[in-house]
Design an enzyme around this catalytic site. Structure first.
Site, PDB file in Angstrom:
ATOM      1  N   LEU A   1     -13.183  37.297  -4.930  1.00  0.00           N
ATOM      2  CA  LEU A   1     -11.794  37.110  -5.345  1.00  0.00           C
ATOM      3  C   LEU A   1     -11.302  38.372  -6.045  1.00  0.00           C
ATOM      4  O   LEU A   1     -12.006  38.909  -6.904  1.00  0.00           O
ATOM      5  CB  LEU A   1     -11.665  35.933  -6.322  1.00  0.00           C
ATOM      6  CG  LEU A   1     -12.011  34.527  -5.804  1.00  0.00           C
ATOM      7  CD1 LEU A   1     -12.014  33.527  -6.961  1.00  0.00           C
ATOM      8  CD2 LEU A   1     -11.013  34.095  -4.738  1.00  0.00           C
ATOM      9  N   HIS A   2     -10.127  38.835  -5.661  1.00  0.00           N
ATOM     10  CA  HIS A   2      -9.580  39.998  -6.363  1.00  0.00           C
ATOM     11  C   HIS A   2      -8.057  40.024  -6.406  1.00  0.00           C
ATOM     12  O   HIS A   2      -7.477  40.802  -7.149  1.00  0.00           O
ATOM     13  CB  HIS A   2     -10.082  41.300  -5.718  1.00  0.00           C
ATOM     14  CG  HIS A   2      -9.449  41.600  -4.394  1.00  0.00           C
ATOM     15  ND1 HIS A   2      -9.809  40.957  -3.233  1.00  0.00           N
ATOM     16  CD2 HIS A   2      -8.457  42.454  -4.045  1.00  0.00           C
ATOM     17  CE1 HIS A   2      -9.095  41.418  -2.228  1.00  0.00           C
ATOM     18  NE2 HIS A   2      -8.259  42.314  -2.690  1.00  0.00           N
ATOM     19  N   ARG A   3      -7.372  39.184  -5.621  1.00  0.00           N
ATOM     20  CA  ARG A   3      -5.920  39.261  -5.567  1.00  0.00           C
ATOM     21  C   ARG A   3      -5.305  38.703  -6.846  1.00  0.00           C
ATOM     22  O   ARG A   3      -5.733  37.675  -7.370  1.00  0.00           O
ATOM     23  CB  ARG A   3      -5.381  38.520  -4.342  1.00  0.00           C
ATOM     24  CG  ARG A   3      -5.837  39.162  -3.046  1.00  0.00           C
ATOM     25  CD  ARG A   3      -5.077  38.709  -1.820  1.00  0.00           C
ATOM     26  NE  ARG A   3      -5.620  39.368  -0.649  1.00  0.00           N
ATOM     27  CZ  ARG A   3      -5.319  40.610  -0.262  1.00  0.00           C
ATOM     28  NH1 ARG A   3      -4.444  41.308  -0.949  1.00  0.00           N
ATOM     29  NH2 ARG A   3      -5.876  41.148   0.812  1.00  0.00           N
TER      30      ARG A   3
ATOM     31  N   ASP B   1     -10.520  35.951  -0.739  1.00  0.00           N
ATOM     32  CA  ASP B   1      -9.100  36.255  -0.545  1.00  0.00           C
ATOM     33  C   ASP B   1      -8.939  37.645   0.070  1.00  0.00           C
ATOM     34  O   ASP B   1      -7.868  38.232   0.053  1.00  0.00           O
ATOM     35  CB  ASP B   1      -8.299  36.123  -1.843  1.00  0.00           C
ATOM     36  CG  ASP B   1      -8.816  36.999  -2.980  1.00  0.00           C
ATOM     37  OD1 ASP B   1      -9.665  37.884  -2.730  1.00  0.00           O
ATOM     38  OD2 ASP B   1      -8.367  36.802  -4.128  1.00  0.00           O
TER      39      ASP B   1
END
Length: 366
Positions: free
Chosen positions: A209-211, A283
């Protein structure tokens, strides 16, 4: 002799540029007059996010490093443009070849075109139609000034045609990221957490996850992680943590027993985990391409994707960002009821060869 600037700036670029370097070197050994200089913009500047990729993928040291470093998007864009302009002022190239959709892609394209140098965009034409994503702006700006497009799918071709691009500028070549994956499959290796967590094939999940929409709000981030932990029913969940996400997790100060946070992994180790996972929750756009080729169920925590072929053909599904939608999807994975998927056309490991063959013809006419 014709010289091509290969632009690499951030981690997603390196998997796409490596097979092009291989193909250019192979062509040279067979008498081609195409030459290249590898330009690293320094957009990803720490070793965990970029340095190890050069070693693992056999990418040579950059001929030029613009060393732009950290900063806001505007600062990075400006730094790349100023430094690349200096390079071209000193010694021009015959073509600027950019890949993907990071800041470096857009910035170098603008500089090249303003200095009269044509631009080729590998992975041109992909669209999410989500203008909250910086990558979408990078794509649209780059494609608006690109001369030649090397595309990964018929959907990308159609997007370009709708924008008024003529077919003689569009080259459907396949996916260089898959070139790298297929080449490196025999070299994949387990990370340290494989033994320390006693992982077994098909008995764990991988999360990335990074967004901002998923990780910048504490309630949203923790809600997603709790839904993942609940839906995986005690199976280990390996979470290589992006620096942005790590900061937010530290501030939240909460952990879940089945969630195992590890540092960012190298290419060979990360894809080993993906290959043997029960499923991947992400994501990211690029990971959905790799899971499609590997036949691994992929749950994408987004409402849209610039890679729709991973959904219509591959193993990916768009789950959205609502944590409540995760448990039903994970239940299908746990029950073995996920779709099997197939591999999109021309994702066969030969995209870079096709690109170089086209470049010979295109640059010969200049």
């Amino acid at each position: 002799m014709k010289r091509i600037d290969l632009i690499a700036g951030a981690r997603p670029n390196f998997m796409k540029i490596a097979p092009i370097i291989d193909a250019l070197n192979a062509a040279r050994s067979n008498g081609s007059e195409l030459r290249f200089r590898l330009i690293h913009t320094g957009q990803h500047y720490d070793r965990a996010m970029s340095g190890s990729f050069f070693e693992e993928l056999g990418i040579p040291d950059p001929d030029i490093n613009l060393e732009v470093g950290s900063g806001t998007q505007a600062e990075q864009t400006a730094g790349i443009m100023v430094n690349y302009e200096r390079v071209l002022t000193k010694e021009k190239s015959d073509l600027c070849l950019v890949v993907g959709d990071v800041t470096s892609t857009m910035a170098c394209s603008i500089v090249a075109r303003k200095m009269g140098i044509p631009v080729a965009h590998v992975e041109g034409g992909i669209r999410s139609n989500d203008w909250t994503m910086p990558e979408e702006i990078n794509r649209v700006v780059t494609d608006s000034i690109t001369n030649w497009f090397f595309t990964t799918s018929d959907t990308a071709n159609d997007n370009l045609r709708r924008a008024g691009i003529t077919d003689d500028r569009i080259f459907f070549v396949g996916n260089t990221m898959i070139d790298t994956l297929l080449k490196q499959l025999p070299r994949l290796r387990p990370p340290a957490c494989w033994s320390s967590l006693a992982l077994e094939p098909n008995r764990y999940f991988v999360v990335t996850l990074h967004r901002p929409a998923n990780v910048d709000g504490e309630q949203q981030l923790l809600g997603l992680l709790k839904a993942i932990a609940d839906g995986t029913h005690g199976l280990p969940v390996v979470f290589p943590v992006h620096p942005r996400t790590a900061k937010n997790l530290r501030e939240a100060g909460k952990t879940l027993p089945s969630m195992h946070y590890v540092d960012p992994l190298g290419y060979l180790e990360f894809n080993y985990l993906v290959k043997h996972a029960r499923g991947v929750i992400t994501d990211s756009g690029g990971i959905t391409e790799e899971t499609t080729v590997l036949g691994v169920p992929c749950l994408t925590l987004r409402d849209n994707t610039e890679r729709p072929e991973t959904v219509t053909i591959g193993t990916n599904e768009l789950i959205g960002t609502d944590p409540r939608k995760l448990p039903p999807a994970l239940a299908r994975v746990m029950a073995g009821q996920w779709k099997k998927g197939a591999i999109p056309p021309k994702w066969d490991g030969k995209a870079a060869e096709r690109i170089v063959a086209h470049l010979k013809d295109l640059l010969a006419g200049q």
